[in-house]
Each structure stands twice: as structure tokens, then as C-alpha cells.
Design an enzyme around this catalytic site. Structure first.
Site, short mmCIF file in Angstrom:
data_model
loop_
_atom_site.label_atom_id
_atom_site.label_comp_id
_atom_site.label_asym_id
_atom_site.label_seq_id
_atom_site.Cartn_x
_atom_site.Cartn_y
_atom_site.Cartn_z
N SER A 122 37.91 45.61 45.68
CA SER A 122 37.90 44.44 46.57
C SER A 122 38.18 44.71 47.81
O SER A 122 39.45 45.55 47.93
CB SER A 122 38.51 43.02 46.02
OG SER A 122 38.49 42.24 46.85
N TYR A 146 45.98 38.97 43.34
CA TYR A 146 44.40 39.35 43.28
C TYR A 146 44.24 40.86 43.99
O TYR A 146 43.99 41.80 43.33
CB TYR A 146 43.46 38.28 43.55
CG TYR A 146 42.07 39.00 43.45
CD1 TYR A 146 41.43 39.52 42.46
CD2 TYR A 146 41.35 39.37 44.68
CE1 TYR A 146 40.16 39.98 42.25
CE2 TYR A 146 40.04 39.76 44.77
CZ TYR A 146 39.52 39.94 43.63
OH TYR A 146 38.25 40.73 43.69
N LYS A 150 44.05 44.66 42.52
CA LYS A 150 42.85 45.39 42.63
C LYS A 150 43.41 46.98 43.30
O LYS A 150 43.08 47.96 43.12
CB LYS A 150 41.84 45.06 43.53
CG LYS A 150 40.99 43.90 42.87
CD LYS A 150 40.11 44.34 42.02
CE LYS A 150 39.26 43.24 41.28
NZ LYS A 150 38.15 43.99 40.22
#
Length: 326
Positions: A122, A146, A150
Site C-alpha cells: 500500500s 495499517y 504493510k
């Protein structure tokens, strides 16, 4: 060990992005196998002729069984918890799904001698950047669990390359929209297109947060890419790994220029024929005026390019939504 004719395992292959990757693989003559726990995916998104195992990447026995039964050529790892905002409220869940899940998967891959991995990473690894164009060398400073999870996933791949010879690449991207098949649509409760369509379907107007940014029309500029183009990049990366060709550890899949929130609203109105007069709200704290990535490196190695206009992105997403009866 696997052969070039062996299938690729797509984790999260019943989700919006994963299902498009599966279709792109099979269209390219590369067989696929899907592993998905359906926490956000849909069994109906998996083509009937593609083997499907309902299980989580956290289930080591299930991952072992899939790798052993199908002798996969490699893994395209799309499964994960993908909601940046919610990850702030649920950091432990986010790390379990995205970090522990990656570790469980990599351990199983090592046990079965599977040495190729394409990771759906991402652009959240960069955080709230203050540059006109994000490149792969832009400093990584994620602002959510998040994004952090990643980036840790990318580190795990890097370290497993050193330890066990894993060949891998990570694909970083911002906002994925559109549909390459009317049977597959974005059902996320957090993404812009579904939120706008939901508002219009309920007789409400969508909202624009901030109209006084230093951008051409005063609204935020973001990078939007079509999901079918994204899927093709995953396939190109898998092919490159299979062929043993040189590959970078990470690629940005970016538009190079981006579109504004106002442009999206105008495109939605034009495509749907529904009058859109957005509610104008103040800026949200922490929203940078512009985040756009360069796709130059991916264009060089993966044939990456923007094959769809903004109008085509909106139209395909709208068509898939209407086909679903939503």
C-alpha cells in the site's frame, strides 16, 4: 517444488482486488487457486472453475494443505485488513491479520519450497507525504497501524529473501476504483466510490471535506487507478518472478497526475445522470492537499499504464453496482 504450469495461490482472492487478480491470471493462461476467509470477500466473486478454499492465512494447517495439494508456482498475497482509519481503533487485530498472517504464510511457503511472492502492499507505507510526486525512494513514515503493518510485511519479505532465497516484489498503490467485470464490485464501507453511490441511492448528497486547498479547484487531489489495470500489474509481476527476471523489491502503481475530489463528483454526476451538489465541509485534520505517485518504475518493468479514464473508472463501478441490484 512447483513448475511454471502450476497455479498461483491468490490469498484474498474472493475480495474486490483479489477477484480481479484471479480473472487477470486466468485470462493470461495462468491457473489460480483462491484462499479467502470471506471476512470481507464474497464466494460469488470467485469464478466457478477456480479452486476455492475458505480459510484464513492465519490457519497454518489450511495454508499447508493448499500449498501441498496444488504445488503452487507462487503466491499473490492480497489478503489482509485494509481499513486504515479503523486500524487506529483496532491495532492488535490489524497486526494479527497483516503481520502474523504474513509470517504464517511465509513459514508455510518455506516448508513447501515456494519461492515466489507478489505482495499487495500500500502507498500507506509513505504516510502523509509532503512531496509533489511519490517515488519508491520517498521516505516511509506510515501514520496508521495499517500502513505500519504493510511496511512490516515488506520487511518480512526482504528478510526472508536473505534467509531463504525468496524472490518477491511489493506493489504499492493508493485508491483502487472501477470494475473489470460487472460481477465484481467494491463493497467496502470505507471507500469513496461506494460512499458516494450509497449517498445518491439514499437520496443524500456526498460530502467534500475541504475546498480551500492549494490545488486547481481547491479540493484534495488523490491518485485513483482502475482495478483491472492493478490486476494486470500483479500478473506481470508474477510472470517476471516465474521467468527468473530481475525485479525491484517494490513498485508504485500511480497515475502520475491524480484527480481531485471535485472532478470525481463531476464525473459521477455525468455518468449516473444524477444531480450531484456535494455538501461542502471544512478540511479534515491531517489531510494533505495532494498525494500522487509516479508509476515510472512499474511502467519500465511491469508494463504498467493507466488504461482507463476517470469517466471509465466511474462508469464501470456504477455498472457493477447496478448489476448487483444494490
Amino acid at each position: 517444488m512447483s513448475t511454471a504450469s502450476s497455479p498461483w495461490l491468490v490469498t484474498g482472492g474472493a475480495g474486490y482486488i483479489g477477484a480481479h487478480v484471479v480473472r487477470a491470471l486466468t485470462a493470461a493462461g495462468m491457473p489460480a487457486v483462491v484462499l479467502d476467509d470471506l471476512s470481507s470477500g464474497h464466494a460469488a466473486f470467485v469464478p466457478a472453475d477456480v479452486p476455492f478454499v475458505r480459510a484464513s492465512v492465519l490457519d497454518a494447517a489450511a495454508v499447508d494443505a493448499v500449498l501441498g495439494e496444488h504445488a503452487v508456482a507462487g503466491v499473490i498475497h492480497v489478503a489482509g485488513f485494509k481499513y486504515a482509519g479503523v486500524s487506529v481503533e483496532r491495532p492488535l487485530h490489524t497486526y494479527e491479520q497483516n503481520v502474523t498472517g504474513m509470517i504464517t504464510l511465509l513459514e508455510a511457503m518455506q516448508r513447501h519450497g515456494v519461492q515466489r511472492c507478489v505482495f499487495s502492499s500500500s502507498a500507506a507505507v509513505y504516510g502523509a507525504v509532503d512531496v509533489d510526486l511519490v517515488t519508491e525512494e520517498t521516505p516511509k513514515s506510515p501514520t496508521s497501524p495499517y500502513g505500519e503493518s504493510k511496511l512490516i510485511g515488506e520487511w518480512l519479505l526482504r528478510d526472508q529473501e536473505v534467509a531463504a532465497g525468496l524472490r518477491h516484489t511489493s506493489l504499492r498503490y493508493f485508491n483502487v476504483v472501477g470494475s473489470g467485470d460487472p460481477a465484481v464490485r467494491d463493497t467496502s464501507p470505507h471507500n469513496l466510490f461506494p460512499l458516494v453511490f450509497d449517498a445518491l441511492a439514499e437520496g443524500r448528497q456526498p460530502r467534500i471535506n475541504g475546498t480551500d486547498y492549494p490545488t486547481p479547484d481547491g479540493t484534495c487531489v488523490r491518485d485513483y487507478i482502475h482495478v483491472a489495470d492493478l490486476a494486470l500489474a500483479h500478473v506481470a509481476a508474477a510472470r517476471r518472478l516465474e521467468a527468473g527476471e530481475p525485479i525491484e523489491p517494490a513498485y508504485n502503481l500511480g497515475s502520475g497526475d491524480g484527480v481531485s475530489v471535485r472532478q470525481i463528483m463531476d464525473a459521477v454526476a455525468e455518468v449516473t445522470g444524477i444531480a450531484v451538489t456535494p455538501e461542502l465541509a471544512p478540511r479534515r485534520p491531517g489531510d494533505p492537499p495532494r498525494i500522487v505517485a509516479s508509476g515510472a518504475l512499474a511502467a519500465r518493468d511491469l508494463g504498467w499504464k493507466m488504461r482507463h479514464t476517470l469517466a471509465e473508472m466511474v462508469a464501470s463501478a456504477w455498472e457493477a453496482r447496478r448489476a448487483s441490484g444494490a
